[in-house]
Design an enzyme around this catalytic site. Structure first.
Site, PDB file in Angstrom:
ATOM      1  N   HIS A  64       0.896  -1.138  -0.088  1.00 14.12           N
ATOM      2  CA  HIS A  64       0.018   0.013   0.198  1.00 14.12           C
ATOM      3  C   HIS A  64       0.747   1.307   0.154  1.00 14.12           C
ATOM      4  CE1 HIS A  64      -3.441  -2.567   0.722  1.00 14.12           C
ATOM      5  NE2 HIS A  64      -4.285  -1.610   0.726  1.00 14.12           N
ATOM      6  N   HIS A  82       1.296  -3.272   9.457  1.00 14.71           N
ATOM      7  CA  HIS A  82       2.869  -3.294   8.970  1.00 14.71           C
ATOM      8  C   HIS A  82       3.594  -2.535  10.182  1.00 14.71           C
ATOM      9  CE1 HIS A  82       2.743  -4.702   4.825  1.00 14.71           C
ATOM     10  NE2 HIS A  82       1.493  -4.034   4.660  1.00 14.71           N
TER      11      HIS A  82
END
Length: 225
Positions: A141, A183
């Protein structure tokens, strides 16, 4: 054993010891970096769980997640390619499609090389995942957000207001990956840097307008809206 051979053996042992020390020192440095990354990630994951400090923002974080997901961007790009008529728009969309596919390939390869697991507090409730998404490094992303913001700033809009919105969107999307617990901080930082490199690659292999039209011309008469 001769004195010469003894000296040679001692020298070899010293070289091995020095190499072992270097490896150990390098491992220690990496351990310190990853340990700090884990602590910082844990502190920043304020939306990772429903009972997290900002857990009520999880729905907003997940909307941001979808807004930069590869599938909507690919499908949207293809839909526009089937509906636009101006050659300059075709050029932009073909090169954007190239950039999106390049991003998916690069991120998949790097994830397979590193195979870093996602943070332990991450909930595997992500939108439209595949097996490669089990790995955390780097953030796809973040790379996509960085690549897209560069693409839009240099090829799509020259409106100052739109530019600010695109920049803010890319930064918020990237930050949300840590807030949501998807993340580590290092994943996002490296992913964002990788996205900029991806844009530079696309810029250097940019497909010119006439070539884009030639590539799509055989299909336009059958699929164009």
């Amino acid at each position: 054993m001769s004195l010469k051979h003894r000296k040679s053996n001692i020298k070899d042992e010293n070289n091995v010891n020095n190499e072992s020390s270097d490896v150990k020192e390098n491992n220690n440095v990496l351990d310190v970096i990853f340990a700090f990354d884990e602590r910082l990630t844990r502190a920043c994951s304020v939306c990772a769980q429903a009972d997290s400090p900002l857990g009520y923002l999880r729905p907003l974080m997940k909307i941001l997640e979808i807004s930069c997901h590869g599938i909507p961007w690919l499908l949207g790009n293809l839909a526009l390619l089937l509906s636009v008529h101006r050659t300059e728009h075709i050029e932009i969309l073909v090169n954007l499609l190239t950039a999106l596919i390049l991003d998916l390939i690069i991120i998949a390869i790097v994830k397979l090389l590193f195979r870093r697991q996602r943070p332990v507090h991450n909930q595997m409730d992500m939108f439209a995942t595949v097996s490669i998404d089990n790995y955390s490094f780097p953030s796809g992303h973040a790379s996509r957000a960085a690549m897209l913001v560069c693409f839009f700033l240099f090829h799509v809009t020259d409106n100052a207001y739109h530019r600010i919105l695109v920049i803010l969107w890319s930064l918020v999307v990237s930050s949300s990956r840590v807030f949501l617990g998807r993340h580590h901080v290092l994943d996002v930082t490296c992913g964002f840097a990788l996205g900029i490199i991806e844009y530079l690659l696309v810029y250097n292999i940019w497909i010119p307008q006439n070539k884009c039209v030639d590539l799509l011309d055989p299909y336009m008469q059958y699929f164009h809206l």
